[in-house]
Design a protein around this motif. Sequence first.
Motif, PDB file in Angstrom:
ATOM      1  N   THR A  32     -22.397  38.356  50.526  1.00  0.00           N
ATOM      2  CA  THR A  32     -22.547  37.824  51.873  1.00  0.00           C
ATOM      3  C   THR A  32     -23.950  38.110  52.407  1.00  0.00           C
ATOM      4  N   PHE A  33     -24.430  39.335  52.206  1.00  0.00           N
ATOM      5  CA  PHE A  33     -25.776  39.672  52.651  1.00  0.00           C
ATOM      6  C   PHE A  33     -26.804  38.790  51.958  1.00  0.00           C
ATOM      7  N   ASP A  34     -26.663  38.604  50.651  1.00  0.00           N
ATOM      8  CA  ASP A  34     -27.645  37.813  49.918  1.00  0.00           C
ATOM      9  C   ASP A  34     -27.712  36.379  50.440  1.00  0.00           C
ATOM     10  N   ALA A  35     -26.573  35.798  50.786  1.00  0.00           N
ATOM     11  CA  ALA A  35     -26.560  34.441  51.330  1.00  0.00           C
ATOM     12  C   ALA A  35     -27.235  34.403  52.696  1.00  0.00           C
ATOM     13  N   PHE A  36     -26.925  35.395  53.529  1.00  0.00           N
ATOM     14  CA  PHE A  36     -27.523  35.471  54.862  1.00  0.00           C
ATOM     15  C   PHE A  36     -29.035  35.639  54.752  1.00  0.00           C
ATOM     16  N   HIS A  37     -29.456  36.538  53.887  1.00  0.00           N
ATOM     17  CA  HIS A  37     -30.871  36.811  53.686  1.00  0.00           C
ATOM     18  C   HIS A  37     -31.604  35.570  53.186  1.00  0.00           C
ATOM     19  N   ALA A  38     -31.019  34.869  52.227  1.00  0.00           N
ATOM     20  CA  ALA A  38     -31.668  33.688  51.670  1.00  0.00           C
ATOM     21  C   ALA A  38     -31.880  32.617  52.738  1.00  0.00           C
ATOM     22  N   TYR A  39     -30.918  32.501  53.649  1.00  0.00           N
ATOM     23  CA  TYR A  39     -31.021  31.484  54.700  1.00  0.00           C
ATOM     24  C   TYR A  39     -32.075  31.848  55.739  1.00  0.00           C
ATOM     25  N   CYS A  66     -35.006  44.046  55.858  1.00  0.00           N
ATOM     26  CA  CYS A  66     -33.888  43.683  54.984  1.00  0.00           C
ATOM     27  C   CYS A  66     -33.213  44.912  54.393  1.00  0.00           C
ATOM     28  N   ALA A  67     -34.001  45.914  54.041  1.00  0.00           N
ATOM     29  CA  ALA A  67     -33.425  47.152  53.499  1.00  0.00           C
ATOM     30  C   ALA A  67     -32.533  47.817  54.545  1.00  0.00           C
ATOM     31  N   ARG A  68     -32.994  47.858  55.789  1.00  0.00           N
ATOM     32  CA  ARG A  68     -32.172  48.429  56.865  1.00  0.00           C
ATOM     33  C   ARG A  68     -30.907  47.609  57.086  1.00  0.00           C
ATOM     34  N   LEU A  69     -31.064  46.299  57.092  1.00  0.00           N
ATOM     35  CA  LEU A  69     -29.917  45.429  57.341  1.00  0.00           C
ATOM     36  C   LEU A  69     -28.889  45.557  56.224  1.00  0.00           C
ATOM     37  N   ARG A  70     -29.354  45.586  54.977  1.00  0.00           N
ATOM     38  CA  ARG A  70     -28.423  45.727  53.848  1.00  0.00           C
ATOM     39  C   ARG A  70     -27.677  47.066  53.930  1.00  0.00           C
ATOM     40  N   GLN A  79     -20.832  42.922  64.643  1.00  0.00           N
ATOM     41  CA  GLN A  79     -21.538  42.571  65.865  1.00  0.00           C
ATOM     42  C   GLN A  79     -21.114  41.193  66.371  1.00  0.00           C
ATOM     43  N   ASP A  80     -21.318  40.966  67.663  1.00  0.00           N
ATOM     44  CA  ASP A  80     -21.010  39.661  68.236  1.00  0.00           C
ATOM     45  C   ASP A  80     -21.809  38.554  67.557  1.00  0.00           C
ATOM     46  N   SER A  81     -23.066  38.832  67.234  1.00  0.00           N
ATOM     47  CA  SER A  81     -23.929  37.849  66.577  1.00  0.00           C
ATOM     48  C   SER A  81     -24.723  38.550  65.490  1.00  0.00           C
ATOM     49  N   VAL A  82     -24.447  38.221  64.237  1.00  0.00           N
ATOM     50  CA  VAL A  82     -25.174  38.836  63.129  1.00  0.00           C
ATOM     51  C   VAL A  82     -26.655  38.423  63.153  1.00  0.00           C
ATOM     52  N   PRO A  83     -26.981  37.142  63.375  1.00  0.00           N
ATOM     53  CA  PRO A  83     -28.415  36.792  63.438  1.00  0.00           C
ATOM     54  C   PRO A  83     -29.171  37.551  64.521  1.00  0.00           C
ATOM     55  N   ARG A  84     -28.552  37.734  65.688  1.00  0.00           N
ATOM     56  CA  ARG A  84     -29.226  38.472  66.763  1.00  0.00           C
ATOM     57  C   ARG A  84     -29.444  39.925  66.361  1.00  0.00           C
TER      58      ARG A  84
END
Length: 200
Positions: A32-39, A66-70, A79-84
């Motif tokens: 899931t992270f890899d897909a989010f990161h790629a986008y 990205c390291a922190r997010l992963r 979270q309410d909004s992952v992109p935010r």
Amino acid sequence: MSPSLGGSQGSHGSPGPHTQRTPVRPERLALTFDAFHAYHRKLWMRFAHTQVGSRAAAEAVVDAACARLRANWSHALLQDSVPRYAWLILKEEVHRWLAERGLPPQVGDAAFQTALQKLLLHEMRDELRVISQEIGLYAAISTLPERRYDVIVLRYLLGMPADEVAEYLGIDTATVRSHIRHARRSLAKELHIPYQETDN
């Protein structure tokens, strides 16, 4: 539009009652992270590049974010909004990189002059060019409240449509337009430029 991670919240921006009822398996978290990161990486790189001034530095900043997010991905999914949430982490890493080097954001006035030409009055280009030379347009934009700053950067500097800005920041499109109107008024007042409403 972004993957479902950014739009999985309910109509009022809060997670549904079924959110995270069962643990997500580690391999699914990574996928899931890899897909989010790629986008999102291309947009993150564009923003970081405007702030730190070079592609190599932007790569370092984005990699750190990205390291922190992963590392905190399971928390991010709550979270309410992952992109935010990811956007806030990216901004923190940009600020950290600049602070460690004692640098201001490296964005050129030309980029923000173009943004302001869209944001304020198209016929004021000569005056905006003078303002750019005298006080720096970035300084004016950077005084906006954080959410309005984010909206202006995403909408005008990075060129995102208003509905995508709304999704990215976990707000609705009407709120994006409201932030833009308030930002226009504030910037026009700050720069002593006549204000007029537009459709954007």
